[in-house]
Write a protein that holds these residues in place. Structure first.
Motif, short mmCIF file in Angstrom:
data_model
loop_
_atom_site.label_atom_id
_atom_site.label_comp_id
_atom_site.label_asym_id
_atom_site.label_seq_id
_atom_site.Cartn_x
_atom_site.Cartn_y
_atom_site.Cartn_z
N LYS A 103 44.34 59.69 94.21
CA LYS A 103 43.05 59.01 94.29
C LYS A 103 43.15 57.62 93.66
O LYS A 103 43.82 57.44 92.64
N LEU A 104 42.48 56.68 94.30
CA LEU A 104 42.40 55.31 93.80
C LEU A 104 40.93 54.96 93.56
O LEU A 104 40.09 55.22 94.42
N TRP A 105 40.65 54.40 92.40
CA TRP A 105 39.30 53.96 92.05
C TRP A 105 39.31 52.45 91.87
O TRP A 105 40.29 51.88 91.42
N SER A 106 38.20 51.80 92.19
CA SER A 106 38.12 50.35 92.02
C SER A 106 36.71 49.94 91.63
O SER A 106 35.74 50.63 91.93
N TRP A 107 36.61 48.79 90.93
CA TRP A 107 35.30 48.26 90.55
C TRP A 107 35.47 46.76 90.25
O TRP A 107 36.58 46.25 90.12
N GLY A 108 34.33 46.06 90.16
CA GLY A 108 34.34 44.63 89.91
C GLY A 108 33.91 43.84 91.13
O GLY A 108 33.12 44.31 91.95
N ARG A 109 34.46 42.63 91.28
CA ARG A 109 34.09 41.77 92.40
C ARG A 109 34.64 42.33 93.70
O ARG A 109 35.82 42.64 93.81
N GLY A 110 33.77 42.46 94.70
CA GLY A 110 34.17 43.10 95.95
C GLY A 110 34.36 42.17 97.12
O GLY A 110 34.60 42.63 98.23
N ARG A 111 34.30 40.85 96.90
CA ARG A 111 34.43 39.91 98.01
C ARG A 111 35.73 40.11 98.76
O ARG A 111 36.77 40.43 98.18
N SER A 112 35.67 39.92 100.07
CA SER A 112 36.84 40.02 100.97
C SER A 112 37.38 41.43 101.07
O SER A 112 38.46 41.65 101.60
N GLY A 113 36.65 42.43 100.55
CA GLY A 113 37.09 43.81 100.69
C GLY A 113 38.17 44.21 99.71
O GLY A 113 38.87 45.21 99.92
N VAL A 114 38.32 43.47 98.60
CA VAL A 114 39.41 43.71 97.66
C VAL A 114 39.31 45.08 96.99
O VAL A 114 40.31 45.59 96.47
N LEU A 115 38.12 45.71 97.00
CA LEU A 115 37.97 47.03 96.39
C LEU A 115 38.42 48.16 97.30
O LEU A 115 38.53 49.31 96.87
N GLY A 116 38.64 47.86 98.58
CA GLY A 116 39.18 48.87 99.50
C GLY A 116 38.24 49.97 99.88
O GLY A 116 38.67 51.03 100.37
N ASN A 117 36.93 49.76 99.69
CA ASN A 117 35.95 50.80 100.04
C ASN A 117 35.12 50.44 101.26
O ASN A 117 34.09 51.06 101.53
N GLY A 118 35.56 49.43 102.02
CA GLY A 118 34.86 49.04 103.23
C GLY A 118 33.71 48.09 103.00
O GLY A 118 33.03 47.70 103.96
N GLN A 119 33.47 47.69 101.75
CA GLN A 119 32.36 46.83 101.41
C GLN A 119 32.84 45.49 100.86
O GLN A 119 34.00 45.36 100.45
N VAL A 120 31.94 44.51 100.84
CA VAL A 120 32.26 43.21 100.24
C VAL A 120 31.31 42.93 99.08
O VAL A 120 31.18 41.79 98.64
N ASN A 121 30.64 43.97 98.60
CA ASN A 121 29.69 43.85 97.50
C ASN A 121 30.39 44.09 96.17
O ASN A 121 31.43 44.77 96.10
N ASP A 122 29.82 43.58 95.09
CA ASP A 122 30.31 43.87 93.76
C ASP A 122 29.90 45.28 93.35
O ASP A 122 28.79 45.73 93.66
N PHE A 123 30.78 45.98 92.65
CA PHE A 123 30.48 47.32 92.15
C PHE A 123 30.71 47.34 90.64
O PHE A 123 31.79 46.98 90.17
#
Length: 542
Positions: free
Chosen positions: A397-417
């Motif tokens: 499992k991979l978890w991500s958070w923070g700035r989401g621009r350009s899809g850098v969080l890998g969750n299909g979104q470009v929003n900040d989490f």
């Protein structure tokens, strides 16, 4: 008649991530089968996918050797600000992305796909010159940071290229400036020693090096060099160093043994252990350098010229990983605790609207899962400029958070989490593929059914895990929090076994607060725009 058929499970290694890396706005993951995946911002070709298009989900990086698209096993990789490095099991190094400063190891343009880095030749022991030969030295590890690249060969020598600190003392006392080097060059200072680990920021480097010619396991000392305008070298001043200098608190006589290094843009972090009289081992984090946003975790915004212990971290847990973003730092322990500190509540975000201010001391990053705030079986944490990625669940499992621009969080979104969300892993193309059965030697035909039944149960459980993963990713995209089986399954489904989607939808909208409704509207808008885009492209094609 004896049945000697064998079956091979090809999916387990491809689904397990063994290491991660984060650049300015892109993320890399290395799978157990030697495949590399990337996602986030595609500018300069840093994703290695053949284009500069952003990727919102993990995309496989293809390696083409001499025009032949051969299967290549990658065993290591690293991410700089706008470029990436990979290490093959044959000891070769590959690079892609931005190349304005020669960080790809070639004198050329940016590369949208991986290209082979050459120039790792032998070093003449008498005068330190590079000995040209037909065969290159094999590389054992690679590291990228800022606009520079580093590699350690099998002999323990360190190589550097890109935007690098100068390797002579003639300009000491003058204004610091980096030199552009397109070809890998050895770091002469460590000739006769073994370099074990390195880390680099925008303009400075840390290295763990053996005190003698060979590494004996407990003889490592820590060196630093490069720009030092904020004290990021930990040498007690702000003077630049053109050649490596030992950080005294981590010398051979010190009770503290450094074992992990990390560099932010202008600050540094080191994990070190100390053996106590009762044979227990104390593991702590040390930080130094720029502290304007609390990225040192010392409770102030002052810079630190010497390494200082982050005392508010628990010392009875083994710290397994540390990494630094531009202005934040993250640490993970062996029991699943994750801490972060620095800009914007430890998230590294540069937001217009504050969500709590900078975190001057470590704050716990909570999982909010079945294990409470802890993450199960953590392996590694990686920090980008303003996002953080955690590899947990023993690599599944991979978890991500923070700035989401350009899809850098890998969750299909470009929003900040602001809280951890699951990365969509494994990649879409792997999901629900028909896998060959696990390796089994069947000696009796009457066992075939039993073996097949066991295999079917295993596959069902595996697919259910995938479904749960996707449900959590979708739930996090809409509601901004991890899916909780106990709380988030609709009552109509749990109580009656039937699912009245219309009623559940109305109830959900009624219970949503304003922020959730806005997030839901944004998710719906993005999904609708994606559908419209696909329809338009098909119409044009027709």
């Amino acid at each position: 008649m004896e049945d000697t058929r064998t079956y091979v499970d090809s999916s387990s290694l491809s689904r397990k991530v063994v290491s991660i890396a984060a650049g300015e706005a892109h993320t890399l993951a290395l799978a157990g089968d030697g495949s590399v995946y990337s996602w986030g911002r595609g500018t300069f070709g840093r994703l290695g996918t053949g284009s500069e298009v952003d990727r919102l989900f993990p995309a496989k990086v293809e390696f083409n050797f001499n025009g032949r698209n051969e299967k290549m096993k990658i065993v290591g990789m690293s991410a700089g600000s706008y470029h990436s490095l990979a290490l093959s099991d044959d000891g070769s190094v590959w690079s892609w992305g931005h190349n304005n400063y020669g960080q790809l190891g070639v004198n050329g343009e940016n590369s949208l796909v991986p290209s082979l880095v050459e120039g790792f030749h032998g070093i003449n022991p008498t005068d330190g010159s590079i000995t040209k030969s037909e065969t290159q030295l094999k590389i054992s590890s690679v590291k990228a940071g800022g606009n520079m690249s580093l590699a350690i060969d099998d002999l323990g020598s360190l190589w550097i290229w890109g935007n690098c600190p100068p390797q002579d003392t003639s300009n000491e006392g003058e204004e610091f400036s980096l030199l552009t080097t397109y070809n890998p060059m050895p770091v002469w200072h460590f000739h006769g020693q073994t370099v074990v680990k390195v880390a680099c920021g925008n303009e400075h480097i840390l290295a763990l090096v053996s005190s003698g010619e060979t590494h004996k396991g407990s003889d490592l000392v820590c060196y630093s060099w490069g720009n030092n305008n904020h004290g990021q070298l930990g040498l007690g001043d702000t003077d630049i160093r053109a050649v490596p200098e030992m950080i005294e608190i981590f010398n051979t006589e010190s009770p503290w043994a450094a074992y992990e290094l990390a560099c932010g843009a202008f600050h540094s972090a080191i994990l070190a252990c100390k053996k106590e009289d009762d044979d227990s081992v104390k593991s702590v984090c040390w930080t130094f350098g720029l502290g304007d946003n609390g990225q040192l975790g010392q409770g102030t915004t002052k810079k630190a010229l010497h390494p200082e212990m982050v005392r508010s971290l628990r010392v009875n847990e083994w710290l397994v990983s540390v990494d630094c973003g531009l202005f934040h730092t993250s640490v993970v322990s062996s029991v699943g605790d994750v801490w972060s500190w620095g800009m914007e509540n430890g998230l590294g975000l540069c937001t217009e609207v504050s969500k709590g201010g900078d975190a001057l001391t470590p704050r716990v990053i909570s999982c909010n899962g079945q294990n409470g705030s802890k993450f199960s079986d953590p392996i590694q944490v990686a920090c980008g400029a303003a996002h953080t990625v955690l590899l947990a669940d023993n690599g599944y499992k991979l978890w991500s958070w923070g700035r989401g621009r350009s899809g850098v969080l890998g969750n299909g979104q470009v929003n900040d989490f602001f809280d951890p969300n699951l990365v969509l892993w494994p990649p879409l193309h792997q999901d629900f593929e028909k896998n060959e059965p696990e390796t089994i030697s069947v000696k009796s035909s009457d066992k075939t059914y039993a073996e097949k039944s066991s295999k079917d149960v295993t596959e069902i459980e595996k697919n259910l895990d995938i479904i749960e993963n996707y449900a959590s990713v979708l739930h996090g995209s809409v509601f901004g929090k991890h899916f909780d089986n106990a709380k988030d399954i609709p009552v109509s489904l749990t109580s009656s076994g039937s699912f009245d989607i219309g009623k559940v939808w109305d109830d959900m909208l009624e219970s949503c607060d304003y922020d959730t409704l806005v997030r839901l509207e944004m998710f719906y808008h993005n999904m609708l725009e994606g559908v419209k885009d696909k329809i338009m492209k098909r119409k044009i094609k027709e």
